[in-house]
Design a protein around this motif. Structure first.
Motif, PDB file in Angstrom:
ATOM      1  N   LYS A 151       0.808  -1.221   0.000  1.00 21.45           N
ATOM      2  CA  LYS A 151       0.000   0.000   0.000  1.00 21.45           C
ATOM      3  C   LYS A 151       0.847   1.280   0.000  1.00 21.45           C
ATOM      4  CE  LYS A 151      -3.898  -2.026   2.522  1.00 21.45           C
ATOM      5  NZ  LYS A 151      -4.788  -1.867   3.714  1.00 21.45           N
ATOM      6  N   THR A 152       2.147   1.152   0.134  1.00 19.04           N
ATOM      7  CA  THR A 152       3.005   2.326   0.268  1.00 19.04           C
ATOM      8  C   THR A 152       3.181   3.048  -1.061  1.00 19.04           C
ATOM      9  OG1 THR A 152       4.216   1.196   2.036  1.00 19.04           O
ATOM     10  CG2 THR A 152       5.223   3.168   1.077  1.00 19.04           C
ATOM     11  N   ALA A 153       2.799   4.320  -1.088  1.00 19.27           N
ATOM     12  CA  ALA A 153       2.961   5.150  -2.289  1.00 19.27           C
ATOM     13  C   ALA A 153       4.309   5.858  -2.282  1.00 19.27           C
ATOM     14  CB  ALA A 153       1.836   6.169  -2.383  1.00 19.27           C
ATOM     15  N   MET A 154       4.791   6.232  -1.099  1.00 17.05           N
ATOM     16  CA  MET A 154       6.062   6.940  -0.982  1.00 17.05           C
ATOM     17  C   MET A 154       6.469   7.016   0.480  1.00 17.05           C
ATOM     18  SD  MET A 154       4.820  10.910  -1.530  1.00 17.05           S
ATOM     19  CE  MET A 154       6.079  11.714  -0.558  1.00 17.05           C
ATOM     20  N   ILE A 155       7.758   7.268   0.704  1.00 15.22           N
ATOM     21  CA  ILE A 155       8.255   7.579   2.036  1.00 15.22           C
ATOM     22  C   ILE A 155       8.568   9.067   2.050  1.00 15.22           C
ATOM     23  CG2 ILE A 155      10.081   7.223   3.736  1.00 15.22           C
ATOM     24  CD1 ILE A 155      10.461   4.422   2.652  1.00 15.22           C
ATOM     25  N   LEU A 156       8.083   9.753   3.066  1.00 16.39           N
ATOM     26  CA  LEU A 156       8.295  11.199   3.188  1.00 16.39           C
ATOM     27  C   LEU A 156       9.095  11.502   4.442  1.00 16.39           C
ATOM     28  CD1 LEU A 156       7.715  14.154   2.343  1.00 16.39           C
ATOM     29  CD2 LEU A 156       5.611  14.017   3.709  1.00 16.39           C
ATOM     30  N   LYS A 157      10.153  12.277   4.260  1.00 19.41           N
ATOM     31  CA  LYS A 157      10.927  12.769   5.399  1.00 19.41           C
ATOM     32  C   LYS A 157      10.774  14.280   5.443  1.00 19.41           C
ATOM     33  CE  LYS A 157      15.597  12.730   7.421  1.00 19.41           C
ATOM     34  NZ  LYS A 157      15.133  12.220   8.722  1.00 19.41           N
ATOM     35  N   VAL A 158      10.392  14.818   6.598  1.00 21.04           N
ATOM     36  CA  VAL A 158      10.194  16.259   6.766  1.00 21.04           C
ATOM     37  C   VAL A 158      11.282  16.789   7.686  1.00 21.04           C
ATOM     38  CG1 VAL A 158       8.637  18.076   7.533  1.00 21.04           C
ATOM     39  CG2 VAL A 158       7.706  16.034   6.431  1.00 21.04           C
ATOM     40  N   HIS A 159      12.074  17.699   7.172  1.00 20.24           N
ATOM     41  CA  HIS A 159      13.153  18.278   7.975  1.00 20.24           C
ATOM     42  C   HIS A 159      12.559  19.126   9.101  1.00 20.24           C
ATOM     43  CE1 HIS A 159      16.838  20.092   9.188  1.00 20.24           C
ATOM     44  NE2 HIS A 159      16.501  21.301   8.760  1.00 20.24           N
ATOM     45  N   ARG A 160      13.068  18.939  10.309  1.00 17.56           N
ATOM     46  CA  ARG A 160      12.563  19.696  11.459  1.00 17.56           C
ATOM     47  C   ARG A 160      13.186  21.091  11.435  1.00 17.56           C
ATOM     48  NH1 ARG A 160      14.440  14.895  14.421  1.00 17.56           N
ATOM     49  NH2 ARG A 160      12.782  13.332  14.408  1.00 17.56           N
ATOM     50  N   SER A 161      12.764  21.905  10.500  1.00 17.80           N
ATOM     51  CA  SER A 161      13.389  23.218  10.339  1.00 17.80           C
ATOM     52  C   SER A 161      12.873  24.243  11.334  1.00 17.80           C
ATOM     53  CB  SER A 161      13.169  23.739   8.907  1.00 17.80           C
ATOM     54  OG  SER A 161      11.795  23.857   8.630  1.00 17.80           O
ATOM     55  N   ASN A 162      11.683  24.014  11.931  1.00 14.26           N
ATOM     56  CA  ASN A 162      11.138  25.026  12.833  1.00 14.26           C
ATOM     57  C   ASN A 162      11.126  24.592  14.306  1.00 14.26           C
ATOM     58  OD1 ASN A 162       9.075  23.171  12.721  1.00 14.26           O
ATOM     59  ND2 ASN A 162       7.464  24.631  12.214  1.00 14.26           N
ATOM     60  N   PHE A 163      11.774  23.460  14.615  1.00 16.31           N
ATOM     61  CA  PHE A 163      11.933  23.060  16.015  1.00 16.31           C
ATOM     62  C   PHE A 163      13.070  22.041  16.079  1.00 16.31           C
ATOM     63  CE2 PHE A 163       9.567  19.532  14.405  1.00 16.31           C
ATOM     64  CZ  PHE A 163       9.798  18.452  15.252  1.00 16.31           C
ATOM     65  N   PHE A 164      13.524  21.741  17.288  1.00 18.26           N
ATOM     66  CA  PHE A 164      14.570  20.735  17.431  1.00 18.26           C
ATOM     67  C   PHE A 164      14.279  19.858  18.633  1.00 18.26           C
ATOM     68  CE2 PHE A 164      15.948  24.187  20.128  1.00 18.26           C
ATOM     69  CZ  PHE A 164      16.523  23.567  21.230  1.00 18.26           C
ATOM     70  N   MET A 165      14.842  18.658  18.613  1.00 23.58           N
ATOM     71  CA  MET A 165      14.716  17.739  19.732  1.00 23.58           C
ATOM     72  C   MET A 165      16.116  17.347  20.188  1.00 23.58           C
ATOM     73  SD  MET A 165      11.459  15.251  18.901  1.00 23.58           S
ATOM     74  CE  MET A 165      12.157  14.485  17.451  1.00 23.58           C
ATOM     75  N   SER A 166      16.269  17.166  21.462  1.00 18.58           N
ATOM     76  CA  SER A 166      17.559  16.729  22.008  1.00 18.58           C
ATOM     77  C   SER A 166      17.308  15.717  23.113  1.00 18.58           C
ATOM     78  CB  SER A 166      18.340  17.934  22.553  1.00 18.58           C
ATOM     79  OG  SER A 166      17.630  18.563  23.605  1.00 18.58           O
TER      80      SER A 166
END
Length: 460
Positions: A216-231
């Motif tokens: 069922k997978t049409a695509m893999i999407l990666k979204v850059h965390r440009s407006n927040f960060f995690m540590s």
């Protein structure tokens, strides 16, 4: 008796012409002013309470002032936020403004092939130049990054939905919210796609992606965390690792970069590194999309770059026609791309502001403070922390210099409001019991205007 009293009050309502005479000249279209007057008089007629003539004029004037302030107009940005979404994001380069004047004031070869003398393609040079800049096989442009993502998702999920399958695999830690309260998930679902969320907010492994990928997978999407960060306890696979998985399963891998840095952000004096389109494509993404009006420093646009076969397919989508850019956007973007290719970064205002030295800012601050020394308020030179803004580089502050005002006899909020009412409006911020103007986001040619606005505010 009640009806007679109401009738008497209606007779007291002034004529439209009388209100217009009392208002005098207004720098708004007369037809608009007349309409506001009529609306206000209609409200008075509909109410049981009467209104004195002076009060009616004052209410109309207040409404007109509010509308006038809401018109699109230039402002002076003293907030220290370089790419300020509320202020129109990146100021355009002078070359882009020249292009807007040339293309907007005359006919152009927007879709005309000068060599063949017949209809041609739109943005042929621009797309080639963008592909070169992004180190991609091909590139194209739509009207913003959300539109770019919508177009990409619509295309890939439509291909799968013909067989009844259309899922997008995305990490839970990347379901970000962007400006205006919109969420990435909402934009994706608007295409009719089904999200397959993987991992946890703080930790997503390659195995999480692998488990979710299927027929069922049409695509893999990666979204850059440009407006927040995690540590802390965080983990996410690299683009290269995800690409290997996507290639093995013969599905597209797309990365939404958002911020649109095409040069090393370290060269701007910023410690954090923002990935560039070229880096992400080299790591294996099939397509990348980003904004034109953030770190790219141009007009609002959604730039798509990557594999030629995918870009060509996107341009065949009926949705592409609805999302395409007009001639003015293309003209400004073309001029900005040329500056990038010529490595004239100092001529792109948003990037030039970030590169300005503290010494230069401090010299300007001293000159401004000296010219305002006679005002009835305390003025000092302070240290500021400017931000890139626009949902980019959330961990990075840029050292800056501020002019700090402490007015006597009135509040900081009143002083701020007075500056906002100037022409052009001057906008700063209140911190540490001072009203502050950060010089990193004020252009040097605006210093005289700031001085005049501060002087005028003190005389009100």
């Amino acid at each position: 008796m009640h009806d007679r009293l109401r009738c008497d009050k209606r007779r007291q309502i002034p004529a439209v012409s009388k209100i217009l005479d009392a208002l005098g000249d207004y720098d708004l279209p007369r037809r608009f002013v007349v309409e506001i007057v009529r609306r206000k008089l209609s409200e008075i007629r509909a109410s049981s309470a009467g209104s004195k003539f002076e009060a009616t004029v004052a209410h109309v004037r207040c409404s007109l002032d509010e509308f006038r302030a809401s018109r699109l107009q230039p402002i002076i940005n003293g907030t220290g936020i370089v790419i300020h979404t509320n202020f129109g994001r990146a100021p355009l380069p002078s070359e882009a403004m020249h292009a807007l004047n040339e293309i907007g004031a005359a006919y152009s070869n927007l879709e005309y092939d000068l060599a063949k003398g017949e209809r041609g393609g739109r943005g042929v040079y621009l797309e080639s130049a963008l592909a070169l800049l992004c180190e991609a096989e091909a590139a194209t442009v739509v009207n913003n990054c959300a539109a770019a993502l919508l177009l990409i998702v619509t295309h890939f999920t439509k291909r799968k939905s013909e067989r009844g399958i259309s899922e997008i695999v995305i990490s839970r830690g990347e379901l970000v919210q962007i400006g205006g309260g919109f969420r990435i998930s909402e934009i994706l679902e608007a295409s009719g796609a089904k999200l397959r969320e993987v991992g946890a907010t703080n930790k997503t492994t390659l195995e999480d992606y692998a488990y979710a990928v299927g027929p069922k997978t049409a695509m893999i999407l990666k979204v850059h965390r440009s407006n927040f960060f995690m540590s802390g306890f965080v983990e996410s696979p690299s683009s290269n690792e995800i690409r290997t998985l996507a290639k093995k399963n013969r599905i597209p891998f797309v990365e939404d970069l958002g911020s649109g840095a095409t040069i090393a952000t370290e060269s701007l004096g910023i410690a954090a590194h923002e990935p560039t389109p070229g880096e992400v494509l080299k790591a294996g993404a099939d397509l990348v999309c980003f904004s034109g009006d953030k770190l790219f420093g141009g007009p609002q646009a959604g730039i798509i770059a990557g594999k030629k076969r995918f870009v060509t397919a996107l341009k065949r989508e009926p949705l592409f026609r609805a999302l395409r850019c007009d001639k003015l956007c293309l003209a400004a973007l073309q001029a900005t791309v040329d500056l990038h290719l010529d490595q004239k970064i100092g001529e792109i205002p948003a990037l030039a502001l970030l590169q300005t030295s503290e010494d230069a800012l401090r010299a300007r601050a001293a000159a401004i403070a000296s010219r305002l020394a006679d005002l009835p308020m305390k003025i000092a030179i302070g240290r500021g922390k400017a931000k890139t803004g626009g949902g980019t580089l959330p961990k990075s502050n840029v050292p800056s210099v501020t002019i700090d005002f402490l007015p006597r006899g009135w509040s900081l909020a009143e002083f701020a409001a007075s500056l906002r009412a100037s022409n052009p409006p001057v906008i700063g911020y209140i911190a540490d019991n001072r009203f502050k103007l950060d010089l990193r986001t004020i252009f040097p040619q605006q210093d005289d205007t700031v001085i005049s606005a501060a002087r005028a505010a003190c005389t009100k």
